[in-house]
Design a protein around this motif. Structure first.
Motif, PDB file in Angstrom:
ATOM      1  N   LEU A  61      16.844 -32.234 -39.148  1.00  0.00           N
ATOM      2  CA  LEU A  61      16.883 -31.680 -37.798  1.00  0.00           C
ATOM      3  C   LEU A  61      15.507 -31.749 -37.137  1.00  0.00           C
ATOM      4  N   VAL A  62      14.463 -31.509 -37.905  1.00  0.00           N
ATOM      5  CA  VAL A  62      13.097 -31.616 -37.369  1.00  0.00           C
ATOM      6  C   VAL A  62      12.815 -33.065 -36.960  1.00  0.00           C
ATOM      7  N   ALA A  63      13.221 -34.015 -37.793  1.00  0.00           N
ATOM      8  CA  ALA A  63      13.017 -35.431 -37.465  1.00  0.00           C
ATOM      9  C   ALA A  63      13.811 -35.814 -36.218  1.00  0.00           C
ATOM     10  N   ALA A  64      15.041 -35.314 -36.098  1.00  0.00           N
ATOM     11  CA  ALA A  64      15.861 -35.602 -34.918  1.00  0.00           C
ATOM     12  C   ALA A  64      15.221 -35.017 -33.665  1.00  0.00           C
ATOM     13  N   ARG A  65      14.690 -33.811 -33.771  1.00  0.00           N
ATOM     14  CA  ARG A  65      14.050 -33.169 -32.612  1.00  0.00           C
ATOM     15  C   ARG A  65      12.798 -33.937 -32.172  1.00  0.00           C
ATOM     16  N   LYS A  66      11.996 -34.367 -33.139  1.00  0.00           N
ATOM     17  CA  LYS A  66      10.791 -35.149 -32.794  1.00  0.00           C
ATOM     18  C   LYS A  66      11.177 -36.452 -32.111  1.00  0.00           C
ATOM     19  N   PHE A  67      12.204 -37.123 -32.647  1.00  0.00           N
ATOM     20  CA  PHE A  67      12.654 -38.354 -32.017  1.00  0.00           C
ATOM     21  C   PHE A  67      13.153 -38.078 -30.602  1.00  0.00           C
ATOM     22  N   ALA A  68      13.951 -37.017 -30.427  1.00  0.00           N
ATOM     23  CA  ALA A  68      14.508 -36.694 -29.109  1.00  0.00           C
ATOM     24  C   ALA A  68      13.401 -36.428 -28.105  1.00  0.00           C
ATOM     25  N   GLU A  69      12.390 -35.678 -28.492  1.00  0.00           N
ATOM     26  CA  GLU A  69      11.268 -35.408 -27.580  1.00  0.00           C
ATOM     27  C   GLU A  69      10.579 -36.704 -27.167  1.00  0.00           C
ATOM     28  N   ARG A  70      10.311 -37.562 -28.140  1.00  0.00           N
ATOM     29  CA  ARG A  70       9.636 -38.834 -27.842  1.00  0.00           C
ATOM     30  C   ARG A  70      10.500 -39.722 -26.946  1.00  0.00           C
ATOM     31  N   ALA A  71      11.806 -39.823 -27.261  1.00  0.00           N
ATOM     32  CA  ALA A  71      12.694 -40.688 -26.494  1.00  0.00           C
ATOM     33  C   ALA A  71      12.889 -40.164 -25.069  1.00  0.00           C
ATOM     34  N   LEU A  72      13.040 -38.855 -24.907  1.00  0.00           N
ATOM     35  CA  LEU A  72      13.239 -38.299 -23.562  1.00  0.00           C
ATOM     36  C   LEU A  72      11.967 -38.364 -22.726  1.00  0.00           C
ATOM     37  N   ARG A  73      10.822 -38.171 -23.351  1.00  0.00           N
ATOM     38  CA  ARG A  73       9.560 -38.319 -22.618  1.00  0.00           C
ATOM     39  C   ARG A  73       9.404 -39.761 -22.140  1.00  0.00           C
ATOM     40  N   MET A  74       9.757 -40.717 -23.007  1.00  0.00           N
ATOM     41  CA  MET A  74       9.695 -42.122 -22.629  1.00  0.00           C
ATOM     42  C   MET A  74      10.692 -42.420 -21.506  1.00  0.00           C
ATOM     43  N   THR A  75      11.880 -41.817 -21.572  1.00  0.00           N
ATOM     44  CA  THR A  75      12.900 -42.005 -20.538  1.00  0.00           C
ATOM     45  C   THR A  75      12.396 -41.520 -19.181  1.00  0.00           C
ATOM     46  N   LEU A  76      11.758 -40.369 -19.165  1.00  0.00           N
ATOM     47  CA  LEU A  76      11.227 -39.843 -17.898  1.00  0.00           C
ATOM     48  C   LEU A  76      10.102 -40.726 -17.360  1.00  0.00           C
ATOM     49  N   GLU A  77       9.282 -41.259 -18.235  1.00  0.00           N
ATOM     50  CA  GLU A  77       8.221 -42.161 -17.793  1.00  0.00           C
ATOM     51  C   GLU A  77       8.803 -43.442 -17.207  1.00  0.00           C
ATOM     52  N   VAL A  78       9.894 -43.930 -17.795  1.00  0.00           N
ATOM     53  CA  VAL A  78      10.565 -45.122 -17.259  1.00  0.00           C
ATOM     54  C   VAL A  78      11.179 -44.794 -15.899  1.00  0.00           C
ATOM     55  N   LEU A  79      11.809 -43.618 -15.769  1.00  0.00           N
ATOM     56  CA  LEU A  79      12.395 -43.219 -14.483  1.00  0.00           C
ATOM     57  C   LEU A  79      11.350 -43.128 -13.378  1.00  0.00           C
ATOM     58  N   ASP A  80      10.157 -42.661 -13.733  1.00  0.00           N
ATOM     59  CA  ASP A  80       9.065 -42.558 -12.752  1.00  0.00           C
ATOM     60  C   ASP A  80       8.331 -43.880 -12.566  1.00  0.00           C
ATOM     61  N   GLN A  81       8.740 -44.912 -13.271  1.00  0.00           N
ATOM     62  CA  GLN A  81       8.136 -46.242 -13.243  1.00  0.00           C
ATOM     63  C   GLN A  81       6.670 -46.210 -13.653  1.00  0.00           C
ATOM     64  N   ARG A  82       6.354 -45.312 -14.569  1.00  0.00           N
ATOM     65  CA  ARG A  82       5.018 -45.267 -15.171  1.00  0.00           C
ATOM     66  C   ARG A  82       4.992 -46.073 -16.468  1.00  0.00           C
ATOM     67  N   ARG A  83       6.149 -46.532 -16.905  1.00  0.00           N
ATOM     68  CA  ARG A  83       6.293 -47.308 -18.136  1.00  0.00           C
ATOM     69  C   ARG A  83       7.336 -48.390 -17.874  1.00  0.00           C
ATOM     70  N   PRO A  84       7.141 -49.608 -18.385  1.00  0.00           N
ATOM     71  CA  PRO A  84       8.140 -50.664 -18.179  1.00  0.00           C
ATOM     72  C   PRO A  84       9.433 -50.352 -18.929  1.00  0.00           C
ATOM     73  N   ILE A  85      10.549 -50.728 -18.341  1.00  0.00           N
ATOM     74  CA  ILE A  85      11.857 -50.405 -18.909  1.00  0.00           C
ATOM     75  C   ILE A  85      12.103 -51.105 -20.240  1.00  0.00           C
ATOM     76  N   GLY A  86      11.446 -52.222 -20.491  1.00  0.00           N
ATOM     77  CA  GLY A  86      11.612 -52.931 -21.748  1.00  0.00           C
ATOM     78  C   GLY A  86      11.203 -52.100 -22.962  1.00  0.00           C
ATOM     79  N   GLN A  87      10.266 -51.179 -22.759  1.00  0.00           N
ATOM     80  CA  GLN A  87       9.817 -50.340 -23.869  1.00  0.00           C
ATOM     81  C   GLN A  87      10.888 -49.337 -24.298  1.00  0.00           C
TER      82      GLN A  87
END
Length: 167
Positions: A61-87
């Motif tokens: 569960l701890v590993a899943a939570r860490k992954f979720a935080e990283r993936a959602l932070r990356m998703t928000l950065e992609v939505l704001d176009q601060r990160r390329p969508i390919g990543q």
């Protein structure tokens, strides 16, 4: 000396008892009821096995939570176009990447005019041994928005974001 008193006595026991000095005699199997059957209490071995299984679940569960935080932070950065969508493809399935591409192309990101999205809170609820539901809140300006999704674990690729909803 008389022959009356020449009897032999048994030899002393030189070895310790097999089960220890204070061990009670072993009960007969046909009369034994499983420990805790009447009282609802589990034996020490069962308790240890439960603790170990819960520790493994907690680690997952701890590993899943860490992954979720990283993936959602990356998703928000992609939505704001601060990160390329390919990543995003490194943590999300193709359907999620395609949906994000549509949101970005149509300028459909919720509250984008309010400012940069900042991940506020992430919660993970396990569905089964390899699947978990993820929900999170994020802030833009003075408003709070929501994200929800599903992550799935596989041996080949680890955790992957397989579904996403942005509000």
């Amino acid at each position: 000396m008389s022959d009356d008193h020449k009897a032999l006595s048994p030899a002393p026991h030189n070895e310790p008892p097999l089960r220890g000095f204070h061990a009670p005699p072993r009960p007969r199997p046909c009369l034994v009821r499983p420990r805790g059957a009447a009282t609802g209490l589990a034996g020490a071995g069962v308790q240890r096995a439960v603790r170990e299984s819960h520790a493994a679940d907690r680690d997952e569960l701890v590993a899943a939570r860490k992954f979720a935080e990283r993936a959602l932070r990356m998703t928000l950065e992609v939505l704001d176009q601060r990160r390329p969508i390919g990543q995003l493809a490194s943590v999300a399935d193709g359907a999620v990447v395609s949906a994000m591409r549509t949101l970005i192309a149509g300028e459909l990101a919720p509250g984008r005019a309010l400012g940069v999205a900042v991940l506020a809170r992430v919660a993970v609820t396990p569905v089964d041994a390899r699947t978990a539901e993820v929900f999170a809140g994020y802030d833009r300006g003075g408003r709070r928005f929501a994200l929800a999704g599903r992550i799935v674990h596989s041996r080949a690729s680890g955790w992957r974001l397989t579904a996403l909803r942005v509000r």
